[in-house]
Design a protein around this motif. Structure first.
Motif, mmCIF file in Angstrom:
data_model
loop_
_atom_site.group_PDB
_atom_site.id
_atom_site.type_symbol
_atom_site.label_atom_id
_atom_site.label_comp_id
_atom_site.label_asym_id
_atom_site.label_seq_id
_atom_site.Cartn_x
_atom_site.Cartn_y
_atom_site.Cartn_z
ATOM 1 N N LYS A 37 -29.788 -39.878 -33.642
ATOM 2 C CA LYS A 37 -29.236 -38.834 -34.502
ATOM 3 C C LYS A 37 -29.102 -37.560 -33.689
ATOM 4 N N GLY A 38 -27.890 -37.029 -33.680
ATOM 5 C CA GLY A 38 -27.661 -35.725 -33.060
ATOM 6 C C GLY A 38 -27.936 -34.653 -34.094
ATOM 7 N N PHE A 39 -28.526 -33.555 -33.654
ATOM 8 C CA PHE A 39 -28.932 -32.530 -34.605
ATOM 9 C C PHE A 39 -28.623 -31.143 -34.055
ATOM 10 N N ALA A 40 -28.232 -30.250 -34.957
ATOM 11 C CA ALA A 40 -28.037 -28.843 -34.605
ATOM 12 C C ALA A 40 -28.310 -28.004 -35.846
ATOM 13 N N GLU A 41 -28.818 -26.797 -35.608
ATOM 14 C CA GLU A 41 -29.043 -25.895 -36.730
ATOM 15 C C GLU A 41 -28.708 -24.468 -36.311
ATOM 16 N N SER A 42 -28.334 -23.662 -37.303
ATOM 17 C CA SER A 42 -27.994 -22.273 -37.032
ATOM 18 C C SER A 42 -29.248 -21.506 -36.615
ATOM 19 N N LYS A 43 -29.022 -20.367 -35.979
ATOM 20 C CA LYS A 43 -30.152 -19.559 -35.502
ATOM 21 C C LYS A 43 -31.097 -19.185 -36.638
ATOM 22 N N ASP A 44 -30.543 -18.917 -37.791
ATOM 23 C CA ASP A 44 -31.385 -18.541 -38.940
ATOM 24 C C ASP A 44 -31.904 -19.764 -39.701
ATOM 25 N N PRO A 64 -28.671 -22.132 -49.751
ATOM 26 C CA PRO A 64 -27.784 -21.304 -50.588
ATOM 27 C C PRO A 64 -27.575 -19.895 -50.038
ATOM 28 N N ARG A 65 -28.540 -19.362 -49.308
ATOM 29 C CA ARG A 65 -28.387 -18.017 -48.752
ATOM 30 C C ARG A 65 -27.273 -17.966 -47.690
#
Length: 148
Positions: A37-44, A64-65
Motif C-alpha cells: 500500500k502506497g500512502f501519503a498525507e498532507s502536512k496537517d 472535515p476541517r
C-alpha cells in the motif's frame, strides 16, 4: 562445430530449473505486491491517500476541517497526495523486485541499470549475429554438399 551448433550442448534440465525458479519468483512477486500500500498525507494530516497495485487509489480520508481550504488548494493538495502515494507504492514495488529478482533484473530500477542493460542487449545482439553467421555458413556448406 556440430551440425546443430550450440543447441547440441543445451542443458535442458538447467533450463527447466531456471524456468521453474523464475515462475516461483513471478508468483511470489504477484502475491507480495498485492499486499503493498502506497500512502501519503498532507502536512496537517487532514487528508490521507492510499494506493494499491490492483486498485489504484483505494482510500481517501478527508478530515472535515480540510473542506475549509480554498477549492484550488484542496484540489492541488489532493492531486499531490495521489502522486505521492503512487510514488510510495512504486518505491515499495522497486524494493520488492530488487529483493526477489536482484538489483540487475529490477525493471523499475532501469534508469539506474540502463547502462548495464544496454551492455547486456549489445552482448546478446552480438551473440545472435555470431550464431546467425555460423548458421548461414553451415547452411551454405550443406547446400554445396547437396549441389543446390
Amino acid at each position: 562445430m556440430s551440425e546443430f551448433g550450440d543447441l547440441a550442448n543445451l542443458d535442458i534440465e538447467r533450463l527447466l530449473r531456471i524456468s521453474e525458479d523464475y515462475s516461483a519468483k513471478v508468483q511470489e512477486m504477484q502475491e507480495r505486491s498485492a499486499e503493498l500500500k502506497g500512502f501519503a498525507e498532507s502536512k496537517d494530516r487532514r487528508i490521507k491517500v492510499t494506493c494499491t497495485v490492483s486498485g489504484g487509489v483505494t482510500d481517501i480520508d478527508i478530515d472535515p476541517r480540510a473542506m475549509r481550504m480554498p477549492t484550488a488548494n484542496f484540489a492541488e493538495t489532493l492531486k499531490t497526495l495521489i502522486h505521492d502515494a503512487n510514488a510510495d507504492l512504486q518505491s515499495q514495488l522497486s524494493d520488492l523486485m530488487t529483493e526477489i529478482y536482484g538489483a540487475d533484473a529490477n525493471p523499475l530500477a532501469s534508469e539506474q541499470n540502463r547502462k548495464s542493460a544496454e551492455e547486456k542487449v549489445e552482448g546478446a545482439a552480438s551473440m545472435f549475429d555470431r550464431t546467425l553467421g555460423e548458421a548461414m555458413t553451415e547452411l551454405e556448406r550443406i547446400s554445396k554438399q547437396l549441389g543446390l
